[in-house]
Design an enzyme around this catalytic site. Structure first.
Site, PDB file in Angstrom:
ATOM      1  N   GLU A 154      -0.377 -26.466  -3.741  1.00 54.32           N
ATOM      2  CA  GLU A 154      -0.918 -27.633  -3.834  1.00 54.32           C
ATOM      3  C   GLU A 154      -2.221 -28.060  -4.355  1.00 54.32           C
ATOM      4  O   GLU A 154      -3.012 -26.986  -4.145  1.00 54.32           O
ATOM      5  CB  GLU A 154      -0.475 -28.398  -2.803  1.00 54.32           C
ATOM      6  CG  GLU A 154       1.205 -27.789  -2.172  1.00 54.32           C
ATOM      7  CD  GLU A 154       1.143 -29.040  -0.647  1.00 54.32           C
ATOM      8  OE1 GLU A 154       2.241 -28.831  -0.013  1.00 54.32           O
ATOM      9  OE2 GLU A 154      -0.071 -29.790  -0.104  1.00 54.32           O
TER      10      GLU A 154
ATOM     11  N   GLU B 200       0.468 -14.631  -5.768  1.00 52.64           N
ATOM     12  CA  GLU B 200       0.715 -14.073  -4.214  1.00 52.64           C
ATOM     13  C   GLU B 200      -0.188 -13.596  -3.379  1.00 52.64           C
ATOM     14  O   GLU B 200      -0.175 -12.294  -2.373  1.00 52.64           O
ATOM     15  CB  GLU B 200       1.911 -12.863  -4.953  1.00 52.64           C
ATOM     16  CG  GLU B 200       3.857 -13.097  -4.939  1.00 52.64           C
ATOM     17  CD  GLU B 200       3.856 -14.146  -4.946  1.00 52.64           C
ATOM     18  OE1 GLU B 200       5.242 -13.642  -3.677  1.00 52.64           O
ATOM     19  OE2 GLU B 200       4.188 -15.481  -4.270  1.00 52.64           O
TER      20      GLU B 200
ATOM     21  N   THR C  26      -4.744 -14.281  -3.659  1.00 55.82           N
ATOM     22  CA  THR C  26      -6.104 -13.160  -4.706  1.00 55.82           C
ATOM     23  C   THR C  26      -5.747 -11.945  -3.904  1.00 55.82           C
ATOM     24  O   THR C  26      -6.121 -11.485  -2.494  1.00 55.82           O
ATOM     25  CB  THR C  26      -7.510 -14.301  -4.760  1.00 55.82           C
ATOM     26  OG1 THR C  26      -7.925 -14.493  -3.141  1.00 55.82           O
ATOM     27  CG2 THR C  26      -6.723 -15.232  -5.706  1.00 55.82           C
TER      28      THR C  26
ATOM     29  N   THR D 258       5.472 -20.974 -10.798  1.00 52.95           N
ATOM     30  CA  THR D 258       5.813 -20.257 -12.486  1.00 52.95           C
ATOM     31  C   THR D 258       7.722 -20.095 -12.413  1.00 52.95           C
ATOM     32  O   THR D 258       8.288 -20.343 -11.100  1.00 52.95           O
ATOM     33  CB  THR D 258       5.727 -18.264 -11.120  1.00 52.95           C
ATOM     34  OG1 THR D 258       4.378 -18.491 -11.364  1.00 52.95           O
ATOM     35  CG2 THR D 258       6.343 -17.651 -12.380  1.00 52.95           C
TER      36      THR D 258
ATOM     37  N   ASP E  89       5.593 -10.150   2.398  1.00 57.27           N
ATOM     38  CA  ASP E  89       5.512  -8.495   2.618  1.00 57.27           C
ATOM     39  C   ASP E  89       6.517  -7.982   1.382  1.00 57.27           C
ATOM     40  O   ASP E  89       6.870  -6.925   1.394  1.00 57.27           O
ATOM     41  CB  ASP E  89       6.276  -8.610   3.690  1.00 57.27           C
ATOM     42  CG  ASP E  89       4.864  -9.118   4.647  1.00 57.27           C
ATOM     43  OD1 ASP E  89       3.837  -9.905   4.222  1.00 57.27           O
ATOM     44  OD2 ASP E  89       4.907  -9.025   5.932  1.00 57.27           O
TER      45      ASP E  89
ATOM     46  N   SER F 194       3.185  -5.201   6.930  1.00 55.92           N
ATOM     47  CA  SER F 194       2.462  -6.398   5.876  1.00 55.92           C
ATOM     48  C   SER F 194       0.954  -5.882   5.673  1.00 55.92           C
ATOM     49  O   SER F 194       0.566  -6.561   4.115  1.00 55.92           O
ATOM     50  CB  SER F 194       2.214  -7.081   7.203  1.00 55.92           C
ATOM     51  OG  SER F 194       1.409  -8.601   6.615  1.00 55.92           O
TER      52      SER F 194
END
Length: 398
Positions: A127, A375, A377, A158, A249, A325
């Site tokens: 956002e 996704e 940095t 995207t 993940d 993760s």
């Protein structure tokens, strides 16, 4: 014991996709890079072909002929790698390959999978006031009878202009912080859901990047992904947001695999161009006897191999139902940084040929940067890894 060897079906799938990338994607790379926002209709036919030829092992996540359990996740990362060797933007513009599809596959109910599983899904998280800090999302979702009412704005979505469905992150109660954040399935064309602009970008120009607003956008109550209840105590809240974040993940290793693909593309083309100048890698030669250019190529090959192994490890863990993760963030950080560094260095090594539009090297470099950003940095990934290693919470280590 971990073993990352691909089974015969996965290797065959990788080889076939690499061939497809060379003959059905590369020829259109420059065209759609130049004609930004033009829909690459050729990729719709490619998507249909892939859907018809999708291996059973990818859907079921099966085992292998060597006893190694490398299933759907390993198949996915090798597929993304092969296709992005062809063209990252064209791969992202391919129907059914959106980032939202990974989220749906990860947490949707059987009924939601039946309805949305085969559709082109985008992911709307970022956002104007919330980027890497996903917990700061301000788009709201309010339950009104049998419908959720969404209000807010999402940017940098995207495939937001071409998708059929958007996976939207929104909060049920801003005062409760990250525990109240849920994801919702919004079909394009729903009243109140509007694409307001398409961004002009440095790379992946074949893929559109949209801004979307939600103004009293009503969706069915059943279109929420996961548990609709807001956790009551701190422990439940931690688990609730952790469940939402598990989406990453699943999506981070494929994005890392995209960087592996474009990195491999740059290395292959660089070695081809330098080979014409009689510069070739001989791995039986001592590094001390190498030229400066050869030494750079050796180093980049090593960096590429390290990143690829991290990606495959994260996928292997997912296939074997192991929490991944930390490993998902590790591979995303490493591969994103490697892809950008390698493609830029390849441009440098090839000099005027690397910078010219006569070759695709400069395009590989431009496309690679987004893979280090979306996704999460690499800085965010490193923070996540540090928390996992040190056993710290997000409030303890910021």
């Amino acid at each position: 014991m971990i073993n990352l060897e691909l089974n015969s079906k996965q290797q065959e799938n990788y080889n076939n996709l690499k061939m497809m990338a060379e003959h059905m994607m590369r020829p259109y790379s420059r065209k759609y890079d130049t004609e930004e926002h033009t829909t690459p209709v050729e990729m719709e036919e490619v998507a249909k072909l892939l859907a018809q030829d999708r291996p059973v092992a990818a859907a079921k996540g099966g085992g292998s002929d060597t006893g190694i359990k490398n299933g759907g996740n390993m198949m996915a990362v090798t597929a993304y790698e092969a296709m992005c060797w062809g063209d990252v933007g064209l791969m992202l513009s391919m129907p059914g390959r959106g980032l939202g599809n990974a989220a749906i596959s990860a947490v949707a109910t059987p009924e939601q999978l039946e309805k949305f599983g085969g559709r082109f899904a985008a992911m709307a998280i970022t956002e104007p006031g919330a980027g890497s800090d996903s917990a700061n999302i301000s788009t709201t979702a309010v339950l009104d009878g049998d419908e959720w009412v969404l209000n807010g704005e999402k940017i940098y979505v995207t495939d937001g202009g071409r998708c059929d469905v958007v996976v939207v992150w929104a909060t049920l109660d801003k005062s409760m912080g990250k525990a109240a954040i849920k994801s919702f399935l919004v079909e394009k064309g729903t009243p109140g859901c509007e694409v307001t602009r398409l961004e002009h970008k440095m790379g992946i120009r074949a893929s559109d990047t949209a801004a979307i607003t939600f103004s009293d956008c009503r969706i069915p109550k059943s279109n929420i992904l996961g548990n609709p209840e807001v956790a009551k105590n701190a422990e439940e809240r931690k688990k609730a947001f952790g469940g939402v974040m598990q989406t990453f993940d699943n999506t981070r290793p494929p994005v890392a695999a995209m960087a592996i693909g474009v990195g491999r593309a740059a290395l292959d083309l660089t070695r081809e161009l330098l080979g014409k100048e009689n510069i070739e890698l001989r791995f039986d030669k001592m590094p001390i006897n190498s030229t400066a250019i050869e030494a750079e190529l050796y180093r980049m090959e090593a960096e590429w191999s390290a990143a690829r192994l991290l990606v495959q490890r994260a996928a292997w863990m997912a296939d074997n139902k192991q929490p991944n993760s930390k490993e998902a963030s590790m591979c995303k950080a490493k591969a994103g940084r490697m892809g950008n560094a390698v493609t830029l260095k390849c441009v440098e090594l090839c000099s005027s040929l690397g910078y010219s539009e006569n070759e695709l090297l400069e395009k590989f470099a431009r496309d690679s940067k987004i893979l280090d950003i979306f996704e999460g940095t690499q800085q965010i990934q490193q923070l996540i890894v540090a928390r996992r290693v040190l056993g710290k919470s997000s409030s303890e280590l910021k």
